[in-house]
Design an enzyme around this catalytic site. Structure first.
Site, PDB file in Angstrom:
ATOM      1  N   ASP A 165      30.043  12.810  75.138  1.00 54.19           N
ATOM      2  CA  ASP A 165      31.228  13.310  75.846  1.00 54.19           C
ATOM      3  C   ASP A 165      31.666  12.237  76.836  1.00 54.19           C
ATOM      4  O   ASP A 165      30.891  11.804  77.683  1.00 54.19           O
ATOM      5  CB  ASP A 165      30.892  14.604  76.589  1.00 54.19           C
ATOM      6  N   GLU A 249      34.327  12.153  70.512  1.00 56.08           N
ATOM      7  CA  GLU A 249      35.595  12.843  70.377  1.00 56.08           C
ATOM      8  C   GLU A 249      36.686  11.797  70.229  1.00 56.08           C
ATOM      9  O   GLU A 249      36.657  10.778  70.919  1.00 56.08           O
ATOM     10  CB  GLU A 249      35.838  13.682  71.631  1.00 56.08           C
ATOM     11  N   ASP A 329      28.975  19.024  80.893  1.00 53.30           N
ATOM     12  CA  ASP A 329      29.193  17.828  80.055  1.00 53.30           C
ATOM     13  C   ASP A 329      28.203  17.741  78.899  1.00 53.30           C
ATOM     14  O   ASP A 329      28.559  17.342  77.798  1.00 53.30           O
ATOM     15  CB  ASP A 329      29.127  16.567  80.919  1.00 53.30           C
TER      16      ASP A 329
END
Ligand code: ZN
Length: 374
Positions: A165, A249, A329
């Protein structure tokens, strides 16, 4: 000069309704014949290979543009070639093997029509180089960038897979709980840069003092960029070494770069980081995946899949109705890992990842070689 002469010749031919000047004819016109004119006689003082390579760049730019216009080339539309300026931040010349450049036993680099130059080697060349590009950057530094062919270096397999992340409080949070804090190099250096910028703005246009100030600003920028790149290299190498599969991501999907957070996003250098992960994974025989669909990675429980309410930025941990306690997170990183695995299963296991082009400033300046996986 040769690049611009070639571009002008083709533009003029086009404007007069004449056919496209072939690569061979262009070379004859702006190199061979031009050398006989008083204005261009000095071209004879430069290695012919360097001149030809400048034209080769122009020809490649035209090919990319023309195939893009006709739709043969996929991806973003390519703009027509533009004139180059001696004021450009980056100036470069390229010698191929034909030019007979040579790395001497004493570590110097012999460049035709330039001479023997002292080199501070960042590392030994792994193979005989097929070309060398000499780059002069905005900070006034010279670099020699070699093209060499190397084999992939597969690492012994490991079991762990990781989701990453990319955040603002931490640069990267891994699904195994590791948190890496963003070094705010740019912020720290920002004050110094602001002072240098102010000095620059007080200098008179066109003056020598202004030129000096420009270089000072460029140097300060370059130092920050170098330190950041170095840090990103270390981090990405460690992550690839320790994990068999790495999922991140897709930054386009997160859409952060368009918000007011943009500055710190760019400070953090995420896209450089994910690009490093991608090509290092390819070279090491690891799996790399971008999760390119939107899902609420932060507020979805990584244990039961329930989607909770929107979490304000200052909420660092939360408890799901299922009983799981989550670090905001780390939970997001776990969801990214799960989504990455699922995407990979959908696409089917890849036998071998496609070649990944090295980054600019990373290794190669020769586009064809870069995209062929060399
Ligand atoms: Zn839950």
């Amino acid at each position: 000069m040769v690049f611009n002469d070639g571009l002008r010749a083709r533009q003029e031919a086009h404007a007069h309704g004449l056919p496209y000047i072939s690569d061979g004819d262009l070379s004859k016109q702006v190199i061979t014949l031009a050398k006989r004119t008083p204005q261009r006689v000095w071209l004879g003082e430069v290695s012919a290979v360097v001149l030809q390579q400048a034209l080769a760049d122009l020809n490649a730019a035209y090919r990319n543009f023309l195939t893009s216009v006709t739709g043969k080339r996929k991806g973003r539309r390519v703009a027509p070639p533009r004139f180059r300026s001696r004021k450009d931040n980056r100036q470069a010349i390229r010698f191929t093997a034909n030019a007979r450049f040579k790395v001497l036993n004493n570590g110097q680099l012999r460049l035709p029509k330039v001479g023997d130059v002292q080199v501070r080697w960042s590392r030994a060349l792994p193979a005989e180089p097929s070309s060398v590009t000499v780059i002069h950057d905005a900070a006034g530094r010279y670099f020699a960038s070699f093209v060499v062919q190397t084999a992939d270096e597969p690492l012994p397999p490991v079991d762990s897979e990781v989701g990453i992340d990319l955040g603002l409080t931490h640069f990267a949070v891994l699904s195994d709980g590791t948190k890496t804090t963003a070094p705010r190099f740019l912020r720290r250096a920002a004050r110094k840069l602001r002072r240098l910028q102010r000095d620059l703005s007080r200098k008179q246009r066109g003056s020598n003092n202004r030129k000096k100030a420009v270089v000072k600003v460029a140097r300060a920028h370059a130092r920050v960029a170098d330190t950041r790149r170095d840090w990103l290299h270390k981090l990405s190498t460690t992550i690839i070494r320790d994990n068999q599969a790495v999922y991140v991501e897709d930054l386009c999907v997160t859409g952060l770069a368009r918000t007011r957070l943009a500055r710190s996003v760019h400070d953090a250098g995420w896209s450089m980081f994910t690009a490093m992960l991608e090509y290092k994974a390819a070279r090491a025989g690891r799996t790399f995946g971008k999760v390119d669909r939107f899902f609420p990675s932060t507020r979805m429980c990584s244990d039961c899949g329930q989607v909770g309410d929107q979490l304000p930025l200052d909420v660092r941990s939360w408890i799901c109705p299922c009983g799981s306690t989550h670090d905001r997170d780390v939970n997001a990183a776990k969801n990214i890992r799960t989504a990455g695995r699922a995407d990979l299963n959908d696409r089917g296991a890849q036998v071998r990842p496609a070649p990944v082009p090295a980054q600019r400033g990373e290794a190669v300046t020769h586009r064809e070689l870069a995209s062929s996986g060399v």
